[in-house]
Scaffold this motif. Structure first.
Motif, PDB file in Angstrom:
ATOM      1  N   ARG A  53       0.284  14.486  -2.013  1.00  0.00           N
ATOM      2  CA  ARG A  53       0.812  15.040  -3.275  1.00  0.00           C
ATOM      3  C   ARG A  53       1.558  13.992  -4.085  1.00  0.00           C
ATOM      4  NH1 ARG A  53       2.637  18.804   0.569  1.00  0.00           N
ATOM      5  NH2 ARG A  53       4.783  18.091   0.257  1.00  0.00           N
ATOM      6  N   ASN A  54       2.073  12.965  -3.405  1.00  0.00           N
ATOM      7  CA  ASN A  54       2.881  11.929  -4.073  1.00  0.00           C
ATOM      8  C   ASN A  54       2.405  10.528  -3.674  1.00  0.00           C
ATOM      9  OD1 ASN A  54       5.330  13.682  -5.133  1.00  0.00           O
ATOM     10  ND2 ASN A  54       4.885  14.323  -3.038  1.00  0.00           N
ATOM     11  N   PRO A  55       1.314  10.083  -4.244  1.00  0.00           N
ATOM     12  CA  PRO A  55       0.751   8.786  -3.823  1.00  0.00           C
ATOM     13  C   PRO A  55       1.737   7.622  -3.972  1.00  0.00           C
ATOM     14  CG  PRO A  55      -0.748   9.963  -5.283  1.00  0.00           C
ATOM     15  CD  PRO A  55       0.523  10.743  -5.277  1.00  0.00           C
ATOM     16  N   SER A  56       2.747   7.756  -4.845  1.00  0.00           N
ATOM     17  CA  SER A  56       3.690   6.639  -5.020  1.00  0.00           C
ATOM     18  C   SER A  56       4.541   6.425  -3.761  1.00  0.00           C
ATOM     19  CB  SER A  56       4.591   6.869  -6.224  1.00  0.00           C
ATOM     20  OG  SER A  56       5.368   8.010  -5.987  1.00  0.00           O
ATOM     21  N   ALA A  57       4.556   7.430  -2.865  1.00  0.00           N
ATOM     22  CA  ALA A  57       5.335   7.272  -1.621  1.00  0.00           C
ATOM     23  C   ALA A  57       4.586   6.416  -0.592  1.00  0.00           C
ATOM     24  CB  ALA A  57       5.672   8.637  -1.034  1.00  0.00           C
ATOM     25  N   LYS A  58       3.360   5.995  -0.943  1.00  0.00           N
ATOM     26  CA  LYS A  58       2.604   5.167   0.016  1.00  0.00           C
ATOM     27  C   LYS A  58       3.297   3.832   0.271  1.00  0.00           C
ATOM     28  CE  LYS A  58      -1.971   7.137  -0.663  1.00  0.00           C
ATOM     29  NZ  LYS A  58      -3.268   7.016  -1.290  1.00  0.00           N
ATOM     30  N   LYS A  59       3.952   3.302  -0.781  1.00  0.00           N
ATOM     31  CA  LYS A  59       4.591   1.982  -0.635  1.00  0.00           C
ATOM     32  C   LYS A  59       5.717   2.024   0.433  1.00  0.00           C
ATOM     33  CE  LYS A  59       6.476  -1.773  -3.428  1.00  0.00           C
ATOM     34  NZ  LYS A  59       7.930  -1.714  -3.225  1.00  0.00           N
ATOM     35  N   PRO A  60       6.688   2.968   0.293  1.00  0.00           N
ATOM     36  CA  PRO A  60       7.703   3.023   1.354  1.00  0.00           C
ATOM     37  C   PRO A  60       7.128   3.301   2.743  1.00  0.00           C
ATOM     38  CG  PRO A  60       8.009   4.819  -0.249  1.00  0.00           C
ATOM     39  CD  PRO A  60       7.021   3.861  -0.829  1.00  0.00           C
ATOM     40  N   VAL A  61       6.070   4.110   2.804  1.00  0.00           N
ATOM     41  CA  VAL A  61       5.458   4.374   4.124  1.00  0.00           C
ATOM     42  C   VAL A  61       4.897   3.074   4.692  1.00  0.00           C
ATOM     43  CG1 VAL A  61       3.546   5.528   5.324  1.00  0.00           C
ATOM     44  CG2 VAL A  61       4.978   6.817   3.745  1.00  0.00           C
ATOM     45  N   TRP A  62       4.283   2.283   3.836  1.00  0.00           N
ATOM     46  CA  TRP A  62       3.721   1.016   4.304  1.00  0.00           C
ATOM     47  C   TRP A  62       4.846   0.092   4.807  1.00  0.00           C
ATOM     48  CZ3 TRP A  62      -0.024  -0.693   6.723  1.00  0.00           C
ATOM     49  CH2 TRP A  62      -0.371  -2.038   6.749  1.00  0.00           C
ATOM     50  N   GLU A  63       5.997   0.125   4.124  1.00  0.00           N
ATOM     51  CA  GLU A  63       7.145  -0.684   4.594  1.00  0.00           C
ATOM     52  C   GLU A  63       7.587  -0.209   5.982  1.00  0.00           C
ATOM     53  OE1 GLU A  63       8.789  -1.272   0.046  1.00  0.00           O
ATOM     54  OE2 GLU A  63      10.047  -0.169   1.478  1.00  0.00           O
ATOM     55  N   ASP A  64       7.627   1.120   6.142  1.00  0.00           N
ATOM     56  CA  ASP A  64       8.066   1.673   7.439  1.00  0.00           C
ATOM     57  C   ASP A  64       7.095   1.285   8.558  1.00  0.00           C
ATOM     58  OD1 ASP A  64      10.074   2.802   5.954  1.00  0.00           O
ATOM     59  OD2 ASP A  64       9.183   4.811   5.898  1.00  0.00           O
ATOM     60  N   VAL A  65       5.780   1.384   8.264  1.00  0.00           N
ATOM     61  CA  VAL A  65       4.833   1.065   9.340  1.00  0.00           C
ATOM     62  C   VAL A  65       4.817  -0.450   9.621  1.00  0.00           C
ATOM     63  CG1 VAL A  65       3.378   3.113   9.077  1.00  0.00           C
ATOM     64  CG2 VAL A  65       2.734   1.043   7.928  1.00  0.00           C
ATOM     65  N   GLN A  66       5.141  -1.242   8.606  1.00  0.00           N
ATOM     66  CA  GLN A  66       5.225  -2.688   8.859  1.00  0.00           C
ATOM     67  C   GLN A  66       6.384  -3.006   9.809  1.00  0.00           C
ATOM     68  OE1 GLN A  66       5.015  -4.085   4.733  1.00  0.00           O
ATOM     69  NE2 GLN A  66       3.445  -5.506   5.433  1.00  0.00           N
TER      70      GLN A  66
END
Ligand code: URA
Length: 239
Positions: free
Chosen positions: A218-231
């Motif tokens: 629903r909120n594709p802009s949250a992909k960036k923080p998720v990517w930081e978390d998985v990194q």
């Protein structure tokens, strides 16, 4: 305790101590599972009589699964089609924990197989891991009707099984997917926005909260923080 410490200083010290103990516990648990599996066994002299205890994650996990196979502890037993125990590698270094099965998961008896699950698979693959090499499960093992929020009683009856599941796998990192999983595991009502992005501890295991894949849809802009978390997770498990 020194009377000159204020209540808030004492509380802060208590929290820091708990955090440090959690870290030590995680270190010892992960060191021992690695050592037993690899170097330590090899470095034993040939005639060494010492028995290597095989903790056998898979066996332990099967036992927990059998223990709850026909669980009737809460009302969700009446409406579920399948109990969704969890899926993946019993020796995984990372375990993803979501909220509860949805309609697709209830139908197939497997976690994260719907649209949110497909996005989770993409995230895992972007980390350079195969989905079958991680472990995926939920706080609740049965679908709440109409995907309503889990009730406190359902959580308290189901969480002991998750705890045993994680003890059996003994991963390096747990990734809590979404507000609900993060707040339940960390026993807090702090918003996910503040919890995510840094490691916490659950039962001595490092825990990274991040946004739920359904929220990302629903909120594709949250992909960036998720990517930081998985990194941060990838760094922790040395990927
Ligand atoms: N959402 C969850 O939290 N868990 C699932 O298994 C599927 C969707």
């Amino acid at each position: 305790m020194d009377e000159s410490f204020s209540q808030s200083t004492r509380e802060q010290l208590r929290k820091e101590l708990l955090f440090a103990v959690g870290g030590l516990k995680s270190l010892v648990l992960n060191q021992s599972s690695l050592t037993v599996g690899l170097d330590w066994k090899k470095s034993l002299p040939a005639n060494n009589e010492m028995k290597v205890v095989n903790t056998n994650n898979e066996e332990q996990l099967k036992q927990v699964c059998q223990e709850m196979a026909n669980c009737q502890l809460c009302q969700l037993a009446k409406t579920r089609h399948n109990l969704v125990f969890g899926d993946g590698n019993p020796n995984a270094q990372i375990v993803f924990v979501g909220e509860a099965p949805g309609a697709d998961e209830d139908e197939q008896g497997l976690p994260f197989v719907g649209r949110a699950g497909q996005l989770l698979t993409k995230i895992i693959e972007a980390m350079g891991i195969d989905r079958k090499d991680v472990y995926i499960c939920n706080i609740l093992k049965c679908r709440p009707p109409g995907n309503r929020n889990p009730l406190p009683e359902e959580i308290s009856l189901c969480e002991p099984f998750l705890k045993k599941q994680l003890q059996a796998i003994s991963p390096i990192v747990v990734c809590a997917l979404g507000k609900f999983a993060a707040q339940t595991l960390l026993k807090t009502d702090t918003p996910i926005t503040s919890l995510r992005g840094r490691f916490h501890y659950y039962d001595g295991i490092k825990l990274m909260p991040t946004y739920h894949p359904a929220y990302l849809l629903r909120n594709p802009s949250a992909k960036k923080p998720v990517w930081e978390d998985v990194q941060a997770i990838m760094k922790e498990i040395k990927l």
